[in-house]
Structure formats: C-alpha cells, structure tokens
Design a protein around this motif. Structure first.
Motif, PDB file in Angstrom:
ATOM      1  N   ALA A 194      -2.388   5.526   3.807  1.00 26.27           N
ATOM      2  CA  ALA A 194      -1.940   4.150   3.286  1.00 26.27           C
ATOM      3  C   ALA A 194      -2.081   2.883   4.531  1.00 26.27           C
ATOM      4  N   LEU A 195      -2.246   3.337   5.561  1.00 26.40           N
ATOM      5  CA  LEU A 195      -2.715   2.448   6.468  1.00 26.40           C
ATOM      6  C   LEU A 195      -4.087   2.063   6.635  1.00 26.40           C
ATOM      7  N   ALA A 196      -4.942   3.277   6.220  1.00 25.50           N
ATOM      8  CA  ALA A 196      -6.355   2.951   6.439  1.00 25.50           C
ATOM      9  C   ALA A 196      -6.798   1.854   5.017  1.00 25.50           C
ATOM     10  N   ARG A 197      -6.304   2.026   3.951  1.00 21.92           N
ATOM     11  CA  ARG A 197      -6.218   1.250   3.050  1.00 21.92           C
ATOM     12  C   ARG A 197      -5.865  -0.216   3.210  1.00 21.92           C
ATOM     13  N   CYS A 198      -4.698  -0.174   3.948  1.00 20.13           N
ATOM     14  CA  CYS A 198      -4.297  -1.456   4.511  1.00 20.13           C
ATOM     15  C   CYS A 198      -5.015  -2.357   5.328  1.00 20.13           C
ATOM     16  N   HIS A 205       5.837  -4.229   7.030  1.00 13.88           N
ATOM     17  CA  HIS A 205       7.000  -3.447   6.962  1.00 13.88           C
ATOM     18  C   HIS A 205       6.607  -2.145   6.578  1.00 13.88           C
ATOM     19  N   LEU A 206       7.392  -0.928   7.054  1.00 15.81           N
ATOM     20  CA  LEU A 206       7.206   0.298   6.643  1.00 15.81           C
ATOM     21  C   LEU A 206       8.484   0.795   5.973  1.00 15.81           C
ATOM     22  N   ASP A 207       8.445   1.288   4.820  1.00 20.86           N
ATOM     23  CA  ASP A 207       9.394   1.820   4.096  1.00 20.86           C
ATOM     24  C   ASP A 207       9.194   3.197   3.339  1.00 20.86           C
ATOM     25  N   TYR A 208      10.128   3.962   2.896  1.00 18.93           N
ATOM     26  CA  TYR A 208       9.612   5.111   2.107  1.00 18.93           C
ATOM     27  C   TYR A 208      10.458   5.078   0.752  1.00 18.93           C
ATOM     28  N   ASP A 209       9.848   6.005  -0.081  1.00 22.61           N
ATOM     29  CA  ASP A 209      10.651   6.100  -1.508  1.00 22.61           C
ATOM     30  C   ASP A 209      10.897   7.570  -1.565  1.00 22.61           C
ATOM     31  N   ASP A 210      11.962   8.293  -1.600  1.00 23.52           N
ATOM     32  CA  ASP A 210      12.091   9.606  -1.755  1.00 23.52           C
ATOM     33  C   ASP A 210      12.444   9.806  -3.127  1.00 23.52           C
ATOM     34  N   ASP A 269       5.480   3.553   2.004  1.00 28.06           N
ATOM     35  CA  ASP A 269       5.301   2.061   1.414  1.00 28.06           C
ATOM     36  C   ASP A 269       5.102   0.991   2.414  1.00 28.06           C
ATOM     37  N   VAL A 270       3.676   0.718   2.679  1.00 31.75           N
ATOM     38  CA  VAL A 270       3.413  -0.161   3.850  1.00 31.75           C
ATOM     39  C   VAL A 270       3.253  -1.541   3.242  1.00 31.75           C
ATOM     40  N   LYS A 271       3.934  -2.556   3.763  1.00 34.53           N
ATOM     41  CA  LYS A 271       3.651  -4.003   3.139  1.00 34.53           C
ATOM     42  C   LYS A 271       3.212  -4.836   4.446  1.00 34.53           C
ATOM     43  N   LEU A 272       2.230  -5.761   3.943  1.00 34.07           N
ATOM     44  CA  LEU A 272       1.937  -6.888   4.887  1.00 34.07           C
ATOM     45  C   LEU A 272       2.442  -7.872   4.273  1.00 34.07           C
ATOM     46  N   PHE A 302       0.716  -1.082  -0.018  1.00 37.07           N
ATOM     47  CA  PHE A 302      -0.016   0.072  -0.027  1.00 37.07           C
ATOM     48  C   PHE A 302       0.777   1.170   0.033  1.00 37.07           C
ATOM     49  N   ARG A 303       0.774   1.843  -1.004  1.00 36.51           N
ATOM     50  CA  ARG A 303       1.582   3.047  -1.284  1.00 36.51           C
ATOM     51  C   ARG A 303       0.973   4.254  -1.373  1.00 36.51           C
TER      52      ARG A 303
END
Length: 106
Positions: A47-51, A72-77, A85-88, A39-40
């Motif tokens: 993003a968390l709400a959509r997740c 997993h929480l990451d970012y893309d700058d 970038d939230v990943k389950l 979910f980006r």
C-alpha cells in the motif's frame, strides 16, 4: 486591485482530467476538503509503495510538489476488506490542477 479568474477543466468529482489515477482498483481519491487519496491493501509495504508511486506521478503531472497536509494510517478488520488503509490528505486545488492552470495562463 483586480481579481483574475482562472478557468479550470474538471471532471464530475472536481478533479483535473490529467491527474494520474491511483493504480489499484482498491485505491481512490475521495471527496472531502483536503481530499484523502486512499490506498488499501492487506500488505502495508505494498500500500505504501503504491502511495509513493502515485505521489511521484501526481507531482510530475503537477510540475511541483503536491501539497500533502497529513498521512493517515488506519486498518479495517472486517472480513473481506483490505486490512491497511493509507490516506494522503491532499490540497484539493493541487488535485484540481490549479498550479498548472496558473502557469498556462501566463
């Protein structure tokens, strides 16, 4: 001891056709073991709400809690990319609908 075979209907990416798709075109189910569902967004709460919404829909479809192994929480700058970038990391058998097939076989 006898082995039972379970017949699964899967799409080309190995997912059950009834598995709810993430809502936004930015989100996706990826193709690796313990498949990340991504979910980006530029806004982390969005993003968390959509997740969360997808997780609820997937659990309703599955008929039991979805096996989530990690979040997993990451970012893309990079310019033009969603920042968060939230990943389950999900059990691929759940995403393939194995628990549904087992229940339907009984």
């Amino acid at each position: 001891m006898t082995e039972e075979t379970i017949q699964l209907e899967l799409d080309d990416s190995g997912l059950a056709p009834g598995l709810p798709a993430p809502e936004s075109p930015r989100d996706q189910v990826q193709d690796v073991p313990y498949r990340p569902v991504e979910f980006r967004d530029d806004d982390l709460p969005t993003a968390l709400a959509r997740c969360s919404a997808w997780l609820r829909q997937a659990q309703e479809w599955l008929g039991e809690p979805l096996d989530v192994l990690a979040i997993h929480l990451d970012y893309d700058d990079r310019q033009g990319s969603p920042y968060y970038d939230v990943k389950l990391l999900c059990n691929e058998e759940d995403l393939a609908g194995v628990p549904i097939a087992i229940r339907n076989k009984k």
